[in-house]
Design an enzyme around this catalytic site. Structure first.
Site, PDB file in Angstrom:
ATOM      1  N   GLN A  84      -9.288  17.769  -5.037  1.00  0.00           N
ATOM      2  CA  GLN A  84      -8.725  16.545  -4.473  1.00  0.00           C
ATOM      3  C   GLN A  84      -8.829  15.489  -5.565  1.00  0.00           C
ATOM      4  O   GLN A  84      -9.898  14.926  -5.802  1.00  0.00           O
ATOM      5  CB  GLN A  84      -9.474  16.108  -3.203  1.00  0.00           C
ATOM      6  CG  GLN A  84      -9.074  14.744  -2.664  1.00  0.00           C
ATOM      7  CD  GLN A  84      -7.592  14.647  -2.331  1.00  0.00           C
ATOM      8  OE1 GLN A  84      -6.984  15.598  -1.873  1.00  0.00           O
ATOM      9  NE2 GLN A  84      -7.001  13.477  -2.567  1.00  0.00           N
ATOM     10  N   CYS A  85      -7.715  15.228  -6.239  1.00  0.00           N
ATOM     11  CA  CYS A  85      -7.745  14.398  -7.447  1.00  0.00           C
ATOM     12  C   CYS A  85      -7.470  12.917  -7.208  1.00  0.00           C
ATOM     13  O   CYS A  85      -7.812  12.083  -8.043  1.00  0.00           O
ATOM     14  CB  CYS A  85      -6.752  14.944  -8.475  1.00  0.00           C
ATOM     15  SG  CYS A  85      -7.288  16.497  -9.220  1.00  0.00           S
ATOM     16  N   PRO A 216     -11.327  15.960   2.992  1.00  0.00           N
ATOM     17  CA  PRO A 216     -11.619  14.588   3.434  1.00  0.00           C
ATOM     18  C   PRO A 216     -10.447  13.791   4.003  1.00  0.00           C
ATOM     19  O   PRO A 216     -10.662  12.691   4.517  1.00  0.00           O
ATOM     20  CB  PRO A 216     -12.139  13.925   2.157  1.00  0.00           C
ATOM     21  CG  PRO A 216     -11.524  14.685   1.034  1.00  0.00           C
ATOM     22  CD  PRO A 216     -11.396  16.096   1.524  1.00  0.00           C
ATOM     23  N   GLU A 221      -0.402  14.831  -0.356  1.00  0.00           N
ATOM     24  CA  GLU A 221       0.996  15.131  -0.666  1.00  0.00           C
ATOM     25  C   GLU A 221       1.187  15.859  -1.991  1.00  0.00           C
ATOM     26  O   GLU A 221       2.142  15.565  -2.744  1.00  0.00           O
ATOM     27  CB  GLU A 221       1.789  13.825  -0.677  1.00  0.00           C
ATOM     28  CG  GLU A 221       1.364  12.794  -1.739  1.00  0.00           C
ATOM     29  CD  GLU A 221       0.264  11.842  -1.323  1.00  0.00           C
ATOM     30  OE1 GLU A 221       0.103  10.801  -1.989  1.00  0.00           O
ATOM     31  OE2 GLU A 221      -0.437  12.127  -0.331  1.00  0.00           O
ATOM     32  N   HIS A 245       4.695  12.387   7.428  1.00  0.00           N
ATOM     33  CA  HIS A 245       4.177  11.470   6.406  1.00  0.00           C
ATOM     34  C   HIS A 245       4.109  12.160   5.047  1.00  0.00           C
ATOM     35  O   HIS A 245       4.589  11.606   4.035  1.00  0.00           O
ATOM     36  CB  HIS A 245       2.788  10.983   6.831  1.00  0.00           C
ATOM     37  CG  HIS A 245       2.190   9.967   5.910  1.00  0.00           C
ATOM     38  ND1 HIS A 245       2.354   8.608   6.074  1.00  0.00           N
ATOM     39  CD2 HIS A 245       1.429  10.111   4.796  1.00  0.00           C
ATOM     40  CE1 HIS A 245       1.729   7.963   5.107  1.00  0.00           C
ATOM     41  NE2 HIS A 245       1.152   8.864   4.315  1.00  0.00           N
ATOM     42  N   GLU A 246       3.534  13.360   5.014  1.00  0.00           N
ATOM     43  CA  GLU A 246       3.385  14.052   3.729  1.00  0.00           C
ATOM     44  C   GLU A 246       4.737  14.477   3.168  1.00  0.00           C
ATOM     45  O   GLU A 246       4.946  14.444   1.946  1.00  0.00           O
ATOM     46  CB  GLU A 246       2.452  15.253   3.883  1.00  0.00           C
ATOM     47  CG  GLU A 246       1.063  14.927   4.434  1.00  0.00           C
ATOM     48  CD  GLU A 246       0.355  13.796   3.718  1.00  0.00           C
ATOM     49  OE1 GLU A 246       0.605  13.586   2.510  1.00  0.00           O
ATOM     50  OE2 GLU A 246      -0.449  13.099   4.360  1.00  0.00           O
ATOM     51  N   HIS A 249       6.317  11.571   1.388  1.00  0.00           N
ATOM     52  CA  HIS A 249       5.762  11.311   0.051  1.00  0.00           C
ATOM     53  C   HIS A 249       6.549  12.035  -1.040  1.00  0.00           C
ATOM     54  O   HIS A 249       6.439  11.645  -2.220  1.00  0.00           O
ATOM     55  CB  HIS A 249       4.305  11.762  -0.005  1.00  0.00           C
ATOM     56  CG  HIS A 249       3.318  10.685   0.318  1.00  0.00           C
ATOM     57  ND1 HIS A 249       3.296   9.466  -0.321  1.00  0.00           N
ATOM     58  CD2 HIS A 249       2.304  10.651   1.220  1.00  0.00           C
ATOM     59  CE1 HIS A 249       2.303   8.733   0.151  1.00  0.00           C
ATOM     60  NE2 HIS A 249       1.686   9.421   1.104  1.00  0.00           N
ATOM     61  N   GLU A 268       2.265   4.013   0.049  1.00  0.00           N
ATOM     62  CA  GLU A 268       1.930   4.271   1.447  1.00  0.00           C
ATOM     63  C   GLU A 268       2.752   3.464   2.450  1.00  0.00           C
ATOM     64  O   GLU A 268       3.099   3.979   3.515  1.00  0.00           O
ATOM     65  CB  GLU A 268       0.433   4.041   1.675  1.00  0.00           C
ATOM     66  CG  GLU A 268      -0.451   4.984   0.871  1.00  0.00           C
ATOM     67  CD  GLU A 268      -0.211   6.460   1.191  1.00  0.00           C
ATOM     68  OE1 GLU A 268       0.440   6.778   2.199  1.00  0.00           O
ATOM     69  OE2 GLU A 268      -0.702   7.308   0.423  1.00  0.00           O
ATOM     70  N   ASP A 325     -11.474   4.410  -4.589  1.00  0.00           N
ATOM     71  CA  ASP A 325     -11.955   5.032  -3.353  1.00  0.00           C
ATOM     72  C   ASP A 325     -12.580   3.999  -2.420  1.00  0.00           C
ATOM     73  O   ASP A 325     -12.462   4.091  -1.197  1.00  0.00           O
ATOM     74  CB  ASP A 325     -12.979   6.127  -3.653  1.00  0.00           C
ATOM     75  CG  ASP A 325     -12.344   7.392  -4.195  1.00  0.00           C
ATOM     76  OD1 ASP A 325     -11.104   7.532  -4.094  1.00  0.00           O
ATOM     77  OD2 ASP A 325     -13.071   8.242  -4.736  1.00  0.00           O
ATOM     78  N   TYR A 333      -1.152   1.028   4.089  1.00  0.00           N
ATOM     79  CA  TYR A 333      -0.258   1.764   4.979  1.00  0.00           C
ATOM     80  C   TYR A 333       0.409   0.816   5.979  1.00  0.00           C
ATOM     81  O   TYR A 333       1.642   0.728   6.061  1.00  0.00           O
ATOM     82  CB  TYR A 333      -1.035   2.835   5.753  1.00  0.00           C
ATOM     83  CG  TYR A 333      -1.658   3.925   4.933  1.00  0.00           C
ATOM     84  CD1 TYR A 333      -1.132   5.221   4.930  1.00  0.00           C
ATOM     85  CD2 TYR A 333      -2.807   3.698   4.165  1.00  0.00           C
ATOM     86  CE1 TYR A 333      -1.714   6.245   4.209  1.00  0.00           C
ATOM     87  CE2 TYR A 333      -3.394   4.717   3.428  1.00  0.00           C
ATOM     88  CZ  TYR A 333      -2.836   5.986   3.456  1.00  0.00           C
ATOM     89  OH  TYR A 333      -3.416   6.989   2.725  1.00  0.00           O
TER      90      TYR A 333
END
Length: 560
Positions: A84-85, A216, A221, A245-246, A249, A268, A325, A333
């Site tokens: 998860q980058c 998490p 996307e 939503h994805e 993206h 977003e 983060d 959003y």
């Protein structure tokens, strides 16, 4: 000389055009990591290209990677790895220019034991035998569309897939794959709807991967391979807006990207807008209004949690000394969507505004942009409406904290029943509690039940006897839908119902989606009788949590 971002990487060797190159690591920063500087062993001329190769090892503490033991998987036979980058974690997996302002294509070859499967955020490009080890094989990938580093993704596990459309498969461990195929069978319809709205899908394959519970986020996307949480497998397709939503993206975020994380709302806000337009096309305008109304309440709750003067509630916050983060919330959003919806209403309605969005995507496709560039495009497209646009307080929208300078008025036809039931519960006397029954929810969709609970969460805590009565007549404890269960448990904790403590601790343990986990941990911490048990539960489970989640929950529990 070239400088790359790294974090917790062991750099072994660097070469340039096959010649060994000197390298050095700079001072370590708390969240940015350590810059890696490579000196070319020859003079570089303007326009000249060089091939740089870096031999390195990742750390077990790499924040981009979660390594799961076999016991932590559904099959319990093989280990599992996923990345998860977003936002700036790719540097702990690959030395790179870890900023959304830089985009690149990539090819990859990954060697794994033969019983495992590799997937990446790229189109699959065949398999090869591993000539160095007969027990392994090599998976090949090719991403021909330039992407920023945060969209590089990798997963290795004992995975199976099912075809769910002409360009889509769903992947997961075999224990979940059939349920996932049923849940996401409308994927192709959503893709076609999005294409009709915004233009051609340029990424080739659109696959979905259902990850282990510690993932998490609701979804991520990653191009060609959307990552999703298993908490979506509710069995009633009530959470399909996450997939919409994805999918959205693929245009807003992946094709046109925020240049820096200060401009995250460009990703977003537009994606939420397009997601809700997909829902409008597949269902009706009433649903879009209902979801927009729910989103506005999420924004109000975020303002209450963060504080109305918190600079992180700016649509374009200042993040030079802030870990992205730590800035993550529903603000980009829903405040972003509120601005776009306001513009839609001012400029002629959804069809006219979608015309702008289509041109916006065409103008900036394959680029990373700022809010000012977006605004320039808006003024250019609506050049005959400059008087209307000039009346907008742009500084208040972009650079002021708190609630936007415009309160939207949404159609509440799908919300009215939720509002009415909320009012009955908040105003009922003890003698009137007998009037409630399971019939109250009989004609409500899952989304409406979620809305009913969300409305109650905006009110002062209910008296304990009301929460107990609600469980008696509605049996929310027995509902599997994670969105409903999450809000119900928050309601119980705020009313100080001790019987909810073990249920809430179980939910933060069996899944790691931050949308659920962080608020529940905060509510448990604020319930004094649960506080020590909450801290003990977190410390016990921290080693099996995703590193991003663990770091942020530790802050929520005031442990750092």
């Amino acid at each position: 000389m070239e400088t790359l971002d790294t974090r917790d990487l062991k750099i072994i060797k660097a070469t340039s055009n096959g010649l060994e190159a000197e390298f050095s690591l700079g001072d370590e920063h708390s969240f940015k990591g350590t810059p890696l500087t490579i000196s070319f062993p020859f003079e570089m001329l303007r326009g000249q290209q060089a091939v740089v190769e870096i031999s390195y090892e990742t750390s077990p503490e790499a924040s981009a990677l979660q390594w799961l033991t076999a016991e932590q998987t559904a099959g319990r036979k093989h280990p599992y790895l996923f990345s998860q980058c977003q936002a700036i974690h790719c540097r702990s997996m690959v030395p790179c220019q870890d900023t959304p302002s830089v985009k690149s294509t990539y090819n990859a070859r990954v060697s794994v034991p033969k019983e495992l499967v590799v997937l990446m955020s790229a189109n699959r490009d065949g398999e090869l035998p591993d000539n160095h080890d007969e027990s392994r094989k090599i998976y090949c990938f090719r991403q021909t569309v330039p992407i920023p580093s945060y969209l590089i993704a990798l997963v290795v596990g004992c995975l199976e897939s099912r075809v769910i459309g002409p360009r889509s498969r769903v992947w997961s461990e075999k224990e979940m794959v059939d349920a996932a195929a049923r849940e996401f069978e409308e994927t192709e319809t959503m893709l076609k709807t999005a294409e009709n709205l915004i233009g051609a899908y340029v990424w080739g394959q659109y696959d979905l991967l259902v990850l282990p519970p510690s993932f998490p986020y609701g979804g991520m996307e990653n191009p060609c391979l959307t990552f999703v949480t298993p908490t979506l497998l509710a069995g009633d397709k009530s959470l399909s807006n996450v997939i919409a939503h994805e999918i959205s993206h693929s245009w807003t975020g992946n094709l046109v990207t925020n240049k820096t994380w200060e401009h995250f709302w460009l990703n977003e806000g537009h994606t939420v807008y397009l997601e809700r337009m997909i829902g409008r096309c597949m269902f009706d305008e009433e649903l879009r209004q209902f979801e927009a109304n729910s989103g506005w309440k999420s924004l109000l709750e975020a303002m209450e949690t963060l504080g109305p003067t918190n600079p992180l509630t700016n649509l374009v916050p200042e993040l030079s000394d802030t870990d992205p983060d730590d800035a993550f919330s529903s603000v980009p959003y829903e405040k972003g969507f509120a601005l776009l919806y306001h513009l839609e209403q001012l400029l002629g309605g959804p069809e006219i505004f979608m015309g702008f969005l289509k041109v916006y995507i065409q103008t900036y496709a394959y680029s990373s942009i700022t809010t000012e560039e977006w605004k320039k495009c808006l003024y250019s497209y609506f050049c005959n409406e400059t008087e209307v646009l000039d009346q907008i307080d742009w500084n208040a929208w972009f650079h002021s904290p708190g609630i936007p300078p415009f309160t939207p008025h949404y159609n509440t036809s799908l919300t009215d029943g939720c509002i009415s039931l909320r009012k009955k519960w908040t105003t009922a006397s003890d003698s009137e509690l007998s009037c409630f029954s399971e019939e109250d929810l009989k004609n409500m969709s899952s989304q409406q039940k979620i809305e009913f609970l969300a409305l109650l969460l905006l009110e002062p805590p209910l008296r304990l006897n009301k929460v107990e009565k609600m469980q008696e007549v509605y049996n929310f404890n027995g509902i599997k839908n994670a969105e409903i269960k999450f809000r119900w448990l928050r309601l119980c904790l705020r009313s100080r119902w001790e019987k909810a403590i073990p249920l809430a601790l179980q939910m933060v343990t069996v899944q790691g989606r931050m949308k659920f986990t962080r608020p529940l941990y905060r509510d448990l911490y604020n319930f004094e009788k649960a506080r020590q048990q909450t801290i003990d539960t977190f410390m016990k489970n921290k080693p099996s949590m995703h590193p991003i989640t663990a770091a942020l929950v530790a802050k929520d529990l005031h442990l750092v």
